[in-house]
Design an enzyme around this catalytic site. Structure first.
Site, PDB file in Angstrom:
ATOM      1  N   GLY A  52       0.793  -1.224   0.000  1.00  0.00           N
ATOM      2  CA  GLY A  52       0.000   0.000   0.000  1.00  0.00           C
ATOM      3  C   GLY A  52       0.825   1.274   0.000  1.00  0.00           C
ATOM      4  O   GLY A  52       0.288   2.362  -0.191  1.00  0.00           O
ATOM      5  N   HIS A  53       2.140   1.171   0.219  1.00  0.00           N
ATOM      6  CA  HIS A  53       2.981   2.381   0.349  1.00  0.00           C
ATOM      7  C   HIS A  53       4.237   2.218  -0.492  1.00  0.00           C
ATOM      8  O   HIS A  53       5.298   1.959   0.065  1.00  0.00           O
ATOM      9  CB  HIS A  53       3.350   2.592   1.814  1.00  0.00           C
ATOM     10  N   PHE A  54       4.297   2.420  -1.634  1.00  0.00           N
ATOM     11  CA  PHE A  54       3.277   2.606  -2.658  1.00  0.00           C
ATOM     12  C   PHE A  54       3.409   1.450  -3.634  1.00  0.00           C
ATOM     13  O   PHE A  54       4.535   1.090  -3.954  1.00  0.00           O
ATOM     14  CB  PHE A  54       3.481   3.939  -3.377  1.00  0.00           C
ATOM     15  N   VAL A  59       8.163   2.507  -0.804  1.00  0.00           N
ATOM     16  CA  VAL A  59       9.033   3.341   0.030  1.00  0.00           C
ATOM     17  C   VAL A  59       8.719   3.036   1.493  1.00  0.00           C
ATOM     18  O   VAL A  59       7.540   2.944   1.870  1.00  0.00           O
ATOM     19  CB  VAL A  59       8.778   4.844  -0.252  1.00  0.00           C
TER      20      VAL A  59
END
Length: 157
Positions: A52-54, A59
């Site tokens: 989810g990040h990203f 990251v």
């Protein structure tokens, strides 16, 4: 607890109360208890948070980097105290700067230097680096609580 350096997860968990999935230290490279510490975090490529990040440009979140730095500083603070079960609560972050992204597969050097320490309040200057390039810096504050002050399931209600 007396440790020799470098040391790994077993020694880290003997000092810190954190457990998976929230241990953000892979090893302690060197530590002078109460003075300074250098630790490392191997950023695993398959960490679920990267979904989810990203998804297209993974990251490590800055808040996780700050937590990893706080764990390195807490190890430094708690390693020499001889207070089994003591906790270091992060209570402030000043002058935080993020200068380089931390990506999957990176090994992050986590450096903490204790600049003020009393029986309850501690201040550390912290720095995260990848390949000697600075990723993040900050001044962090912690409150140290003895094991008797830590809430238990019974006292939380």
């Amino acid at each position: 607890m007396e440790s020799t350096f470098p040391c790994g997860k077993e020694a880290i968990e003997a000092v810190l109360p954190h457990r998976d999935p929230f241990v953000w230290l892979t090893r302690i490279i060197d530590c002078e208890p109460g003075v300074s510490c250098t630790a490392e975090l191997d950023v695993e490529r398959d960490l679920p948070l990267f979904a989810g990040h990203f998804p297209t440009h993974p990251v490590l979140p800055g808040v996780i980097l700050m937590e990893a730095l706080a764990q390195a500083a807490s190890f430094c603070l708690l390693a020499g105290r001889g207070e089994e079960g003591a906790l270091g609560y992060l209570v402030g972050i000043d002058k935080a700067r993020f200068r380089r992204q931390v990506r999957p597969g990176d090994t992050v050097a986590l450096k903490a230097r204790i600049v003020k320490s009393s029986s309850r309040l501690c201040v550390a200057e912290v720095e995260a680096l990848v390949d000697e390039a600075v990723c993040a810096t900050a001044v962090q504050r912690y409150v140290i609580a003895g094991a008797e002050a830590a809430p238990t399931r019974e006292t939380r209600g």
